[in-house]
Design a protein around this motif. Sequence first.
Motif, PDB file in Angstrom:
ATOM      1  N   ASP A  24      13.476 -27.835  28.802  1.00  0.00           N
ATOM      2  CA  ASP A  24      12.121 -27.289  28.823  1.00  0.00           C
ATOM      3  C   ASP A  24      11.140 -28.114  27.994  1.00  0.00           C
ATOM      4  O   ASP A  24       9.944 -27.889  28.064  1.00  0.00           O
ATOM      5  N   PHE A  25      11.631 -29.060  27.228  1.00  0.00           N
ATOM      6  CA  PHE A  25      10.795 -29.865  26.352  1.00  0.00           C
ATOM      7  C   PHE A  25      10.650 -31.270  26.934  1.00  0.00           C
ATOM      8  O   PHE A  25      11.560 -31.792  27.558  1.00  0.00           O
ATOM      9  N   GLY A  26       9.529 -31.887  26.682  1.00  0.00           N
ATOM     10  CA  GLY A  26       9.313 -33.250  27.130  1.00  0.00           C
ATOM     11  C   GLY A  26       9.908 -34.257  26.172  1.00  0.00           C
ATOM     12  O   GLY A  26      10.420 -33.897  25.098  1.00  0.00           O
ATOM     13  N   PRO A  27       9.824 -35.544  26.520  1.00  0.00           N
ATOM     14  CA  PRO A  27      10.413 -36.563  25.660  1.00  0.00           C
ATOM     15  C   PRO A  27       9.728 -36.680  24.302  1.00  0.00           C
ATOM     16  O   PRO A  27      10.372 -36.994  23.304  1.00  0.00           O
ATOM     17  N   GLY A  28       8.435 -36.398  24.236  1.00  0.00           N
ATOM     18  CA  GLY A  28       7.734 -36.452  22.951  1.00  0.00           C
ATOM     19  C   GLY A  28       8.230 -35.391  21.989  1.00  0.00           C
ATOM     20  O   GLY A  28       8.430 -35.651  20.800  1.00  0.00           O
ATOM     21  N   ALA A  29       8.431 -34.182  22.494  1.00  0.00           N
ATOM     22  CA  ALA A  29       8.937 -33.095  21.651  1.00  0.00           C
ATOM     23  C   ALA A  29      10.371 -33.387  21.215  1.00  0.00           C
ATOM     24  O   ALA A  29      10.735 -33.135  20.057  1.00  0.00           O
ATOM     25  N   LEU A  30      11.178 -33.912  22.123  1.00  0.00           N
ATOM     26  CA  LEU A  30      12.556 -34.261  21.767  1.00  0.00           C
ATOM     27  C   LEU A  30      12.590 -35.347  20.700  1.00  0.00           C
ATOM     28  O   LEU A  30      13.399 -35.292  19.769  1.00  0.00           O
ATOM     29  N   LEU A  31      11.716 -36.331  20.834  1.00  0.00           N
ATOM     30  CA  LEU A  31      11.654 -37.409  19.851  1.00  0.00           C
ATOM     31  C   LEU A  31      11.202 -36.877  18.486  1.00  0.00           C
ATOM     32  O   LEU A  31      11.762 -37.256  17.451  1.00  0.00           O
ATOM     33  N   ALA A  32      10.217 -35.984  18.477  1.00  0.00           N
ATOM     34  CA  ALA A  32       9.738 -35.410  17.212  1.00  0.00           C
ATOM     35  C   ALA A  32      10.826 -34.564  16.547  1.00  0.00           C
ATOM     36  O   ALA A  32      11.039 -34.659  15.336  1.00  0.00           O
ATOM     37  N   LEU A  33      11.522 -33.737  17.328  1.00  0.00           N
ATOM     38  CA  LEU A  33      12.605 -32.927  16.773  1.00  0.00           C
ATOM     39  C   LEU A  33      13.742 -33.806  16.255  1.00  0.00           C
ATOM     40  O   LEU A  33      14.332 -33.522  15.213  1.00  0.00           O
ATOM     41  N   SER A  34      14.039 -34.872  16.978  1.00  0.00           N
ATOM     42  CA  SER A  34      15.087 -35.805  16.535  1.00  0.00           C
ATOM     43  C   SER A  34      14.695 -36.494  15.234  1.00  0.00           C
ATOM     44  O   SER A  34      15.530 -36.657  14.336  1.00  0.00           O
ATOM     45  N   ALA A  35      13.441 -36.896  15.123  1.00  0.00           N
ATOM     46  CA  ALA A  35      12.979 -37.562  13.904  1.00  0.00           C
ATOM     47  C   ALA A  35      13.032 -36.615  12.710  1.00  0.00           C
ATOM     48  O   ALA A  35      13.475 -36.997  11.621  1.00  0.00           O
ATOM     49  N   LEU A  36      12.599 -35.371  12.901  1.00  0.00           N
ATOM     50  CA  LEU A  36      12.665 -34.391  11.817  1.00  0.00           C
ATOM     51  C   LEU A  36      14.104 -34.138  11.384  1.00  0.00           C
ATOM     52  O   LEU A  36      14.403 -34.056  10.181  1.00  0.00           O
ATOM     53  N   SER A  37      15.001 -34.019  12.353  1.00  0.00           N
ATOM     54  CA  SER A  37      16.410 -33.796  12.028  1.00  0.00           C
ATOM     55  C   SER A  37      17.004 -34.990  11.293  1.00  0.00           C
ATOM     56  O   SER A  37      17.769 -34.821  10.334  1.00  0.00           O
ATOM     57  N   THR A  38      16.667 -36.188  11.725  1.00  0.00           N
ATOM     58  CA  THR A  38      17.173 -37.393  11.075  1.00  0.00           C
ATOM     59  C   THR A  38      16.720 -37.463   9.620  1.00  0.00           C
ATOM     60  O   THR A  38      17.520 -37.722   8.723  1.00  0.00           O
ATOM     61  N   VAL A  39      15.439 -37.230   9.381  1.00  0.00           N
ATOM     62  CA  VAL A  39      14.909 -37.259   8.022  1.00  0.00           C
ATOM     63  C   VAL A  39      15.590 -36.194   7.173  1.00  0.00           C
ATOM     64  O   VAL A  39      15.973 -36.446   6.024  1.00  0.00           O
ATOM     65  N   TYR A  40      15.771 -34.998   7.730  1.00  0.00           N
ATOM     66  CA  TYR A  40      16.402 -33.930   6.956  1.00  0.00           C
ATOM     67  C   TYR A  40      17.831 -34.294   6.573  1.00  0.00           C
ATOM     68  O   TYR A  40      18.198 -34.218   5.406  1.00  0.00           O
ATOM     69  N   PHE A  41      18.641 -34.670   7.547  1.00  0.00           N
ATOM     70  CA  PHE A  41      20.056 -34.902   7.262  1.00  0.00           C
ATOM     71  C   PHE A  41      20.299 -36.116   6.370  1.00  0.00           C
ATOM     72  O   PHE A  41      21.168 -36.088   5.506  1.00  0.00           O
ATOM     73  N   PHE A  42      19.539 -37.182   6.556  1.00  0.00           N
ATOM     74  CA  PHE A  42      19.778 -38.377   5.756  1.00  0.00           C
ATOM     75  C   PHE A  42      19.073 -38.371   4.406  1.00  0.00           C
ATOM     76  O   PHE A  42      19.517 -39.032   3.476  1.00  0.00           O
ATOM     77  N   PHE A  43      17.951 -37.604   4.276  1.00  0.00           N
ATOM     78  CA  PHE A  43      17.172 -37.694   3.048  1.00  0.00           C
ATOM     79  C   PHE A  43      16.844 -36.360   2.378  1.00  0.00           C
ATOM     80  O   PHE A  43      16.265 -36.357   1.298  1.00  0.00           O
ATOM     81  N   ARG A  44      17.160 -35.200   2.971  1.00  0.00           N
ATOM     82  CA  ARG A  44      16.783 -33.930   2.363  1.00  0.00           C
ATOM     83  C   ARG A  44      17.912 -32.898   2.281  1.00  0.00           C
ATOM     84  O   ARG A  44      17.819 -31.955   1.514  1.00  0.00           O
ATOM     85  N   ALA A  45      18.944 -32.993   3.082  1.00  0.00           N
ATOM     86  CA  ALA A  45      20.002 -31.969   3.124  1.00  0.00           C
ATOM     87  C   ALA A  45      20.765 -31.900   1.804  1.00  0.00           C
ATOM     88  O   ALA A  45      21.067 -32.929   1.204  1.00  0.00           O
ATOM     89  N   PRO A  46      21.093 -30.700   1.340  1.00  0.00           N
ATOM     90  CA  PRO A  46      21.890 -30.586   0.114  1.00  0.00           C
ATOM     91  C   PRO A  46      23.286 -31.186   0.319  1.00  0.00           C
ATOM     92  O   PRO A  46      23.976 -30.856   1.275  1.00  0.00           O
ATOM     93  N   ALA A  47      23.681 -32.080  -0.559  1.00  0.00           N
ATOM     94  CA  ALA A  47      24.992 -32.735  -0.469  1.00  0.00           C
ATOM     95  C   ALA A  47      25.398 -33.203  -1.864  1.00  0.00           C
ATOM     96  O   ALA A  47      24.641 -33.055  -2.822  1.00  0.00           O
ATOM     97  N   TRP A  48      26.573 -33.765  -1.968  1.00  0.00           N
ATOM     98  CA  TRP A  48      27.009 -34.372  -3.223  1.00  0.00           C
ATOM     99  C   TRP A  48      26.655 -35.837  -3.216  1.00  0.00           C
ATOM    100  O   TRP A  48      26.605 -36.478  -2.170  1.00  0.00           O
ATOM    101  N   CYS A  49      26.451 -36.384  -4.391  1.00  0.00           N
ATOM    102  CA  CYS A  49      26.054 -37.782  -4.522  1.00  0.00           C
ATOM    103  C   CYS A  49      27.145 -38.713  -4.001  1.00  0.00           C
ATOM    104  O   CYS A  49      26.924 -39.476  -3.085  1.00  0.00           O
TER     105      CYS A  49
END
Length: 128
Positions: A24-49
């Motif tokens: 139901d989403f276009g490629p722009g929305a998919l790209l934006a959601l993917s970018a947000l997820s990438t930033v979260y998991f690699f730079f914001r998600a709680p993890a151990w050092c």
Amino acid sequence: MKGIGKYWGWVVFVVLIVAWLTSDFGPGALLALSALSTVYFFFRAPAWCGALGRDGACRNNSKGALMGCHINQHKWQKLKMVVIRERWRQLARELFPNATTALATAGGILAVMSGIASVLQPIWGKGW
């Protein structure tokens, strides 16, 4: 962020999965959601050092799979490993030491693959 607010990326990731499954989403929305997820998991998600030090792997809390803890040297240790080819094996060990960091790493990898697929799908002519 305190409490449940530090897990906002998981909600974005679930919306991304639903977006791919329903088409139901276009490629722009998919790209934006993917970018947000990438930033979260690699730079914001709680993890151990997990950065290597004198006493073994660091057990301090960090933000994201690719960032270190509050110690300045640890902040860039994993990020530098992405660039230096000889350190990729060590980076792979540090990105999967426990369940929380492994989930953040897997989510980030899936988000990057989703972003690439959302860009390539219209080019190949399949979809939108």
